[in-house]
Design a protein around this motif. Structure first.
Motif, PDB file in Angstrom:
ATOM      1  N   ASP A   1       0.703  -1.297  -0.164  1.00  0.00           N
ATOM      2  CA  ASP A   1      -0.026   0.053  -0.048  1.00  0.00           C
ATOM      3  C   ASP A   1       0.889   1.298  -0.009  1.00  0.00           C
TER       4      ASP A   1
ATOM      5  N   ARG B   1      -8.230  -2.756  -5.314  1.00  0.00           N
ATOM      6  CA  ARG B   1      -7.904  -3.536  -3.686  1.00  0.00           C
ATOM      7  C   ARG B   1      -8.941  -3.191  -2.735  1.00  0.00           C
ATOM      8  N   TYR B   2      -9.357  -1.863  -2.625  1.00  0.00           N
ATOM      9  CA  TYR B   2     -10.252  -1.336  -1.742  1.00  0.00           C
ATOM     10  C   TYR B   2     -11.508  -1.232  -2.138  1.00  0.00           C
TER      11      TYR B   2
ATOM     12  N   ARG C   1     -14.313  -3.411  -0.122  1.00  0.00           N
ATOM     13  CA  ARG C   1     -14.048  -3.102   1.187  1.00  0.00           C
ATOM     14  C   ARG C   1     -14.952  -1.866   1.655  1.00  0.00           C
ATOM     15  N   LEU C   2     -14.649  -0.673   0.883  1.00  0.00           N
ATOM     16  CA  LEU C   2     -15.346   0.463   1.073  1.00  0.00           C
ATOM     17  C   LEU C   2     -16.882   0.263   0.608  1.00  0.00           C
TER      18      LEU C   2
ATOM     19  N   GLY D   1      -5.214   1.674   4.427  1.00  0.00           N
ATOM     20  CA  GLY D   1      -6.707   1.118   4.727  1.00  0.00           C
ATOM     21  C   GLY D   1      -7.412   1.650   5.657  1.00  0.00           C
TER      22      GLY D   1
END
Length: 183
Positions: A9, A30-31, A34-35, A73
């Motif tokens: 990251d 990648r995120y 999750r978000l 993150g």
């Protein structure tokens, strides 16, 4: 060809700051899920959750040159919670409703709890042995992989794993009752 999936990251953030679109695309990949899950959990609306995630990631790109991100993150999760809060605060109140909506009150309470928890965790981490604390910070704050930490500190990856495990065990032990009630 550069395989961005293999980058930490911290490396992605550094490349994004330099204007590397591919690094940002990897952060997005990648995120995003999750978000989205975090936003949907609060909003219970697919389109609104997607809008929040888009706003957060767009904001990350727009502010890429600012040195704001220490842990990607954690930064994105906090930005998403704030974006959800902002989204909820923009909703038109119901006629005759003078109080803050319950969903917003929970968010304010959670914010205060998270600040307290973060401060307490930082204090607890200061009590760890120096190398253990250093390894944990590289892992959790800087987003370095175990291999990168081992190379940087000239120790084995097994030692890195042991230090991280030791730090996490200590945090779990100290905060077991608080975290149980929080979640």
């Amino acid at each position: 060809m550069n395989n961005y999936a293999d980058h930490s990251d911290a490396e992605l953030v550094q490349r994004m700051r330099a204007g590397d679109h591919a690094a940002f695309t990897e952060i997005y990949r990648r995120y995003w899920k999750r978000l989205y899950a975090l936003a949907y959990h609060r909003l219970h609306n697919r389109e609104q959750a997607e809008d929040v995630v888009q706003d957060v990631l767009t904001g990350l790109w727009q502010r890429r040159e600012a040195d704001l991100v220490r842990s990607l993150g954690a930064y994105l999760a906090t930005a998403a919670r704030y974006a959800v809060f902002t989204h909820l605060s923009r909703r038109q109140p119901l006629a005759g409703m003078d109080t803050v909506p319950e969903a917003m009150q929970a968010t304010k309470d959670e914010t205060a709890q998270l600040r307290f928890l973060q401060q307490s965790m930082e204090e607890e981490l200061q009590l760890l042995p120096e190398k253990c604390r250093l390894v944990f910070n590289y892992s959790r704050q800087e987003g370095l992989s175990n291999k990168e930490i081992a190379r940087h500190l000239d120790i084995s990856e097994k030692s890195v794993e042991k230090h991280i495990t030791k730090a996490l065990q200590r945090l779990r032990l100290q905060f077991r009752n608080y975290l149980h009630g929080f979640f």
